[in-house]
Design a protein around this motif. Structure first.
Motif, PDB file in Angstrom:
ATOM      1  N   UNK A   8       0.863  -1.182   0.000  1.00  0.00           N
ATOM      2  CA  UNK A   8       0.000   0.000   0.000  1.00  0.00           C
ATOM      3  C   UNK A   8       0.897   1.229   0.000  1.00  0.00           C
ATOM      4  N   UNK A   9       0.692   2.119  -0.949  1.00  0.00           N
ATOM      5  CA  UNK A   9       1.539   3.304  -1.074  1.00  0.00           C
ATOM      6  C   UNK A   9       1.531   4.172   0.168  1.00  0.00           C
ATOM      7  N   UNK A  10       2.695   4.694   0.539  1.00  0.00           N
ATOM      8  CA  UNK A  10       2.886   5.570   1.696  1.00  0.00           C
ATOM      9  C   UNK A  10       2.528   4.913   3.025  1.00  0.00           C
ATOM     10  N   UNK A  40      14.839   8.378   5.392  1.00  0.00           N
ATOM     11  CA  UNK A  40      14.211   8.174   4.078  1.00  0.00           C
ATOM     12  C   UNK A  40      12.961   9.050   3.928  1.00  0.00           C
ATOM     13  N   UNK A  41      12.126   9.080   4.949  1.00  0.00           N
ATOM     14  CA  UNK A  41      10.899   9.881   4.880  1.00  0.00           C
ATOM     15  C   UNK A  41      11.206  11.375   4.854  1.00  0.00           C
ATOM     16  N   UNK A  42      12.202  11.806   5.615  1.00  0.00           N
ATOM     17  CA  UNK A  42      12.583  13.216   5.622  1.00  0.00           C
ATOM     18  C   UNK A  42      13.089  13.646   4.253  1.00  0.00           C
ATOM     19  N   UNK A  43      13.881  12.789   3.620  1.00  0.00           N
ATOM     20  CA  UNK A  43      14.415  13.109   2.293  1.00  0.00           C
ATOM     21  C   UNK A  43      13.320  13.149   1.235  1.00  0.00           C
ATOM     22  N   UNK A  44      12.240  12.413   1.454  1.00  0.00           N
ATOM     23  CA  UNK A  44      11.178  12.364   0.451  1.00  0.00           C
ATOM     24  C   UNK A  44      10.192  13.524   0.572  1.00  0.00           C
ATOM     25  N   UNK A  45      10.284  14.296   1.659  1.00  0.00           N
ATOM     26  CA  UNK A  45       9.378  15.432   1.827  1.00  0.00           C
ATOM     27  C   UNK A  45       9.755  16.555   0.880  1.00  0.00           C
TER      28      UNK A  45
END
Length: 65
Positions: A8-10, A40-45
Motif C-alpha cells: 500500500x503506497x505511503x 528516508x521519509x525526511x528526504x522524500x518530503x
C-alpha cells in the motif's frame, strides 16, 4: 521493500515483524531501522518555500494607510 514500504503506497512498517526467526526483541536493530526510515521519509518530503502570498501583502499595505 528496501525502504520498509508495504504494498500500500505511503504505508511503512518498522517493527519486530521485519525480522524473521528472532525470539527476542532486538532493540538496537529496531532503533537503527527506525532511524533509517526517518531519514528516508525526511528526504522524500517536498517542503514549499515559506512566504506570504502577494495578495495579502497588498491588502495589508492598503489597510495601514
Amino acid at each position: 521493500d528496501e525502504n520498509m514500504q508495504t504494498d500500500i503506497g505511503n504505508l511503512y512498517v518498522c517493527d519486530h515483524s521485519l525480522m524473521s526467526d528472532v525470539m527476542i526483541t532486538p532493540t538496537f536493530t529496531l532503533i537503527c531501522l527506525a532511524k533509517r526510515l526517518a531519514r528516508h521519509l525526511t528526504a522524500s518530503l517536498q517542503v514549499p518555500p515559506a512566504r506570504a502570498p502577494r495578495r495579502l501583502e497588498v491588502v495589508a499595505r492598503m489597510r495601514s494607510r
